[in-house]
Structure formats: structure tokens, C-alpha cells
Design a protein around this motif. Structure first.
Motif, PDB file in Angstrom:
ATOM      1  N   GLY A 168      10.892   0.425  -3.773  1.00 37.66           N
ATOM      2  CA  GLY A 168      11.450   1.781  -3.862  1.00 37.66           C
ATOM      3  C   GLY A 168      12.269   1.950  -5.124  1.00 37.66           C
ATOM      4  N   VAL A 169      13.117   0.956  -5.425  1.00 40.52           N
ATOM      5  CA  VAL A 169      13.925   1.022  -6.646  1.00 40.52           C
ATOM      6  C   VAL A 169      13.007   1.018  -7.872  1.00 40.52           C
ATOM      7  N   ALA A 170      12.013   0.093  -7.878  1.00 40.47           N
ATOM      8  CA  ALA A 170      11.133  -0.018  -9.050  1.00 40.47           C
ATOM      9  C   ALA A 170      10.315   1.253  -9.250  1.00 40.47           C
ATOM     10  N   ALA A 171       9.671   1.737  -8.186  1.00 37.79           N
ATOM     11  CA  ALA A 171       8.783   2.907  -8.326  1.00 37.79           C
ATOM     12  C   ALA A 171       9.574   4.141  -8.740  1.00 37.79           C
ATOM     13  N   SER A 172      10.747   4.344  -8.140  1.00 40.84           N
ATOM     14  CA  SER A 172      11.539   5.535  -8.481  1.00 40.84           C
ATOM     15  C   SER A 172      12.080   5.430  -9.900  1.00 40.84           C
ATOM     16  N   ILE A 221      11.103  -5.260   4.846  1.00 42.16           N
ATOM     17  CA  ILE A 221      12.135  -4.280   4.477  1.00 42.16           C
ATOM     18  C   ILE A 221      12.669  -4.580   3.076  1.00 42.16           C
ATOM     19  N   PHE A 222      12.883  -5.872   2.805  1.00 38.53           N
ATOM     20  CA  PHE A 222      13.393  -6.261   1.491  1.00 38.53           C
ATOM     21  C   PHE A 222      12.404  -5.864   0.393  1.00 38.53           C
ATOM     22  N   LYS A 223      11.131  -6.165   0.659  1.00 37.79           N
ATOM     23  CA  LYS A 223      10.116  -5.809  -0.339  1.00 37.79           C
ATOM     24  C   LYS A 223      10.076  -4.307  -0.574  1.00 37.79           C
ATOM     25  N   VAL A 255       0.838  -1.205   0.000  1.00 40.35           N
ATOM     26  CA  VAL A 255       0.000   0.000   0.000  1.00 40.35           C
ATOM     27  C   VAL A 255       0.871   1.252   0.000  1.00 40.35           C
ATOM     28  N   THR A 256       1.960   1.236   0.774  1.00 41.40           N
ATOM     29  CA  THR A 256       2.837   2.414   0.774  1.00 41.40           C
ATOM     30  C   THR A 256       3.396   2.669  -0.621  1.00 41.40           C
ATOM     31  N   LEU A 281       9.148   5.328   4.573  1.00 39.40           N
ATOM     32  CA  LEU A 281       7.710   5.586   4.632  1.00 39.40           C
ATOM     33  C   LEU A 281       6.957   4.315   5.021  1.00 39.40           C
ATOM     34  N   THR A 282       7.434   3.170   4.509  1.00 37.14           N
ATOM     35  CA  THR A 282       6.786   1.901   4.837  1.00 37.14           C
ATOM     36  C   THR A 282       6.848   1.653   6.345  1.00 37.14           C
ATOM     37  N   GLY A 283       8.013   1.979   6.939  1.00 36.31           N
ATOM     38  CA  GLY A 283       8.146   1.835   8.388  1.00 36.31           C
ATOM     39  C   GLY A 283       7.120   2.688   9.125  1.00 36.31           C
TER      40      GLY A 283
END
Lengths: 268, 255
Positions: free
Chosen positions: B207-211, B200-202, B101-102, B156-158
Motif C-alpha cells: 500500500g505504501v509503495a503503490a500509493s 497484512i504486513f505485505k 494480486v490486490t 481491499l486485500t482483506g
């Protein structure tokens, strides 16, 4: 003649449409050279080849480098970036960085490329802004500038690294008469005072006649005429005459190629 | 009827784009030294992508957590297992809902901002101007934004997870009367470090994919108003699909 740039037999295609087909063109050092031609003849493309953003399909774009000439098309990325430090370019829409104010826009190349401290950057930027008459606008954002002012800021930015070659892409389009006069004067003065070489791409015949030392007319992928502006005005060529006089019809037809008009209307 | 040719064409187009974006990622990583040379540029982007997304992330996290509390108590009370509410909510959030969701919210808030910003810089010749000034736009503009986004999303996920768990606690314990001690102790009992690492891994992968998708679409936008709009839309659509697909692949690989 001492040339800064020599273009020989240049060919370039974009999506199968030939833009250049054997273009020959020399840019003499220390002069203001105009490159004119109807819209869509690849004038901007030519500038992009001189800056190494596009590569020639065939032929060469060579620039004076030390004692000899270097073919821009053969350079690797690092060499092209080194070469670009000798150039400044003024884009048609100024291309100022919209999130920085006028001062920071002019300071941008200095901050990015050099390690100069702030106390040196400040006077350099203020001098360049003073030269284009906009020192008082240093704190404004690009969105607060008129088109003519934006272009002058872009000019200060193009000059800030003290280039030897300045490229202008349509510097006169969309300017009021006063801004136009200012830009004409600035191009001429910076060229002569700083000993630069300038290339002005434009289709504004009158302005070019007032400004340029030498002039090329490009059409159909080649330079169809060149010489001092006064000489071009007396050209024998129909196409050059049409262009210089701004006639709507001539060798470049008013109508885009189309089928028979009556049949088209009748819906056949 | 769908033509077989158009399916092949679409597939080839997709593969071409995948290849181009992987190549672009290589280019960005090669220029990522700027993050060490000028950390300020990356910090600014963490602010833009991360800090400015906090409100939407916290609000969403709170409501997702609260609804998990409601549904959790309703479902678990049928089994007379309300005590494991804390554990089940934490596992669902840490392993699945939090990262996914994040990432989806991030695509809508930060991804679109990145794509349209870079796309507009392309459309107004700002990137071209930098190239002519001998400043590499991938290094100066793209790399800091990519790094800022990729660093922001796991953080942000945290935040989303913490706020979500608090939301579930508020509804479960405070409103619906689940035992407070059981809520926390069962969570401690059943949540393993591997579950946290999985999340955290996900979120790092997302983060890499979305950015990457956002900066890729922006950088390659057609330089017109329509082109920038299209790039922004594509950022959200592509990111959403890629996130959900990646989520399945990573989960299947880890379980």
C-alpha cells in the motif's frame, strides 16, 4: 519613488540557456506596471521569482516589508508562504480547481488558510464574485465557464484574501473583445479602488497601452526600455519600435537561425 | 548490442529516482498531520481509492478463488487429499495471492487514477496556483491521497481474501463435493496467526509503495498531455515490478 518590489542585477539560467542577464526593474506601489516582451523572454519566470517559486542565480528580488526591503531569495519556506499571503496571482489558464464549483473555488483560500466560519465565508465570497460580475455563476463548475469567465473567477479568487499585490500572467490572451474590455476594466478598477499594486505580464501592446501606468520591455535578458506606454511608443530603439509596432522582421529576426537555404534544399 | 554506458546511465537514473521518491515520502509524512487535523480529506480519498475499487477487487477475488477451487480439487484428488482444500487455498491467498494480486489491481485502478489526477492538476497549473495562494499542495493534495491509498490497500486485500475463500468453497464444496466440515476445520487447523500477519504486513508495505509511486509520478509529471499519459503508464509498470520484487524480499525475510 516608493517601490513595492525592486529587482537588481537579476541572473537566471534554465538548462544553460540564460533567461535573465542583469535585469533591473522596479515595481512602483499603487500602480499598474506592465512587463512586456517577445514570447520566451522569461516574463512568466519573472513572476515565479516574485512569488518565490524560483530562486535567482545571482542578483536580488526584494519586496517592501514593514519599513525595509526583504530579499525573497533568502527567505525560508515558512517565510515565503507568509509572504505569498500578501499576493494574488492570475494564471494564464485560470488554474481553477476543476473538482470544485465557482463558489468553492473562490472560498478555497479562506477555507484552507483561515478559520473563518461558513457564515462569514459566504458573504466574503459573494462580494468578490459580485465585484467580477459572476455572483449568478456561483453554482457552475469550471468546465461550464468560458475562458473570460474563468479568468474573472480566478480574479475573484486572487482577491479573496485581500492581497496588496496582484500578478497577472497574460490576462488578455485568447479573449473575445467584450471579455477583453471586462478584464481591462477589472484590472484597472481593482487596482485603484482597493489600492493594490498590479503587475501585468503581457505581449499585447494595444491593451497595455490602454491599461498600464508604467511599462517595461524585456528582451535578451534585460529591460531594454521602460517608461509610460506613450513614451515607449516614441522610443528610439529599433527593438522597442519593432515590438510596439508588431513588425514581423527587425532586430528580432523573422527566421530562426539556420544554415544556407539553397544548400539545405539541395540536401548538402 | 547494449552499451555498458547506457546500463550505468539507467542504473544511475533508477537510483536517482529512488532517492527522490524516498525524499518525497519524507516530505509527505511530514505533512501527514493533515490526516489528523482534517480526517475528512483522507476519508474522501479512502472512498476514491478503496470503495470505488471494490467491484474490481471482489470480482477478481471471486474468480481467483473459484479457479483455486477447481485446480486445488484436481491436484489434491491425485493425492487423495481433497480435505485440505480449505487450508491450502487459505494459505495461498493469505500469504501470497491476496496481497500481490490486490496490489496489482490497485495499481491499475486506483494508482492510475491518482497519477493522472495529480498530473493533470500539475499540467493545468492548479498545483502552482495553490503554492501561490500559500497552500502547500503536498499537504493539501498529495498527503491525503497517499494516506487514503495506503490505508485502502490492506482493507481491499482483506476483502479479496474473504471473497476468494468463499469462491473456492463454492466450487470445492458446493460444486465438486469436498466435505464442508473438512474444508473449514482443516483451514482452522493449518492456518496460523503468523500467516495472517504475513499477509497484512505485505499488503501494508504494498500500500505504501503503490500509493507513493502513483503520487510521485503524478506530482512530477511533465506538464503536457503526453507527460500525464507517460506518468500514468509508468505508475502501472513501476508499481507492478516493485510489488513483485518487494514480495520476494519480504517473503525471503520472513520465512
Amino acid at each position: 519613488m516608493d517601490n513595492l518590489i525592486e529587482i537588481k542585477n537579476l541572473h537566471f539560467k534554465r538548462a544553460d540557456r540564460p533567461i535573465f542577464a542583469g535585469l533591473d526593474l522596479d515595481i512602483p506601489r499603487g500602480k499598474v506596471t506592465a512587463i512586456m516582451g517577445p514570447s520566451g523572454t522569461g516574463k512568466t519566470t519573472l513572476l515565479r521569482m516574485i512569488t518565490g517559486q524560483l530562486r535567482a542565480g545571482q542578483g536580488s528580488v526584494r519586496i517592501a516589508d514593514g519599513d525595509g526591503m526583504t530579499d525573497i531569495g533568502t527567505l525560508d519556506r515558512d517565510a515565503i508562504y507568509r509572504l505569498r499571503r500578501r499576493m494574488g496571482m492570475l494564471f494564464q489558464n485560470s488554474a481553477l480547481l476543476t473538482d470544485l464549483d465557482v463558489f468553492e473555488n473562490v472560498a478555497f483560500p479562506l477555507r484552507e488558510i483561515t478559520d473563518l466560519p461558513d457564515r462569514l465565508i459566504r458573504p466574503i465570497v459573494l462580494m468578490k464574485l459580485e465585484a467580477v460580475g459572476l455572483r449568478g455563476a456561483a453554482g457552475l463548475m469550471p468546465s461550464e465557464l468560458s475562458g473570460g469567465m474563468g479568468r474573472r473567477v480566478a480574479m475573484a479568487r486572487a482577491l479573496v484574501m485581500d492581497p496588496e499585490l496582484l500578478l497577472y500572467d497574460e490576462p488578455f490572451s485568447g479573449l473575445d473583445p467584450i471579455s477583453l474590455g471586462v478584464i481591462l476594466r477589472l484590472i484597472r478598477e481593482t487596482n485603484d479602488v482597493l489600492g493594490l499594486t498590479s503587475i501585468v505580464v503581457s505581449h499585447d501592446v494595444e491593451e497595455i497601452a490602454r491599461l498600464a501606468d508604467y511599462c517595461y520591455v524585456i528582451a535578451e535578458g534585460r529591460a531594454i526600455a521602460h517608461g509610460p506606454p506613450a513614451e515607449l511608443a516614441r522610443s528610439e530603439s529599433d527593438l522597442v519600435r519593432q515590438f510596439m509596432a508588431g513588425a514581423a522582421d527587425g532586430p528580432v529576426p523573422f527566421h530562426y537561425p539556420a544554415g544556407d537555404f539553397a544548400r539545405d534544399l539541395a540536401g548538402d | 548490442m547494449v552499451q555498458p554506458g547506457s546500463i550505468v546511465g539507467g542504473l544511475l537514473g533508477f537510483l536517482g529516482k529512488l532517492g527522490a521518491s524516498v525524499y518525497f515520502l519524507g516530505e509527505i509524512l511530514r505533512q501527514s498531520g493533515i490526516g489528523i487535523a482534517r480526517p475528512r480529506l483522507v476519508v474522501e480519498q479512502i472512498h476514491n481509492a478503496g470503495v470505488l475499487s471494490l467491484v474490481i477487487i471482489m470480482t477478481s477475488g471471486l474468480f481467483v478463488g473459484m479457479v483455486l477451487g477447481l485446480q486445488g480439487v484436481d491436484a489434491l484428488s491425485r493425492l487423495r487429499q481433497e480435505d485440505i482444500l480449505g487450508a491450502s487455498v487459505a494459505l495461498v491467498l493469505l500469504k501470497e495471492l491476496g496481497p500481490v494480486v490486490t496490489a496489482l489491481l490497485f495499481a491499475g485502478r486506483a494508482g492510475t487514477a491518482l497519477a493522472s489526477e495529480i498530473g493533470l492538476m500539475r499540467a493545468t497549473d492548479q498545483l502552482s496556483a495553490m503554492e501561490v495562494m500559500a497552500i502547500d499542495p503536498v499537504r493539501r493534495i498529495v498527503a491525503p491521497r497517499f494516506l487514503g491509498g495506503a490505508i485502502s490497500l490492506p482493507l481491499l486485500t482483506g476483502v479479496f481474501n474473504v471473497v476468494g475463500i468463499l469462491g473456492a468453497w463454492f466450487i470445492g464444496v458446493y460444486v465438486l463435493g469436498v466435505d464442508n466440515g473438512a474444508f473449514w476445520s482443516q483451514m482452522q487447523e493449518y492456518v496460523d496467526p503468523e500467516d495472517i500477519w504475513e499477509g497484512i504486513f505485505k499488503s501494508a508495505a504494498f500500500g505504501v509503495a503503490a500509493s507513493l509511486i502513483a503520487v510521485f509520478e503524478g506530482y512530477n509529471a511533465v506538464p503536457t498531455a503526453e507527460g500525464v499519459g507517460l506518468a500514468t503508464t509508468r505508475t502501472v509498470v513501476t508499481t507492478s515490478i516493485v510489488i513483485l520484487m518487494l514480495d520476494y524480499v519480504i517473503t525471503a525475510a520472513l520465512l
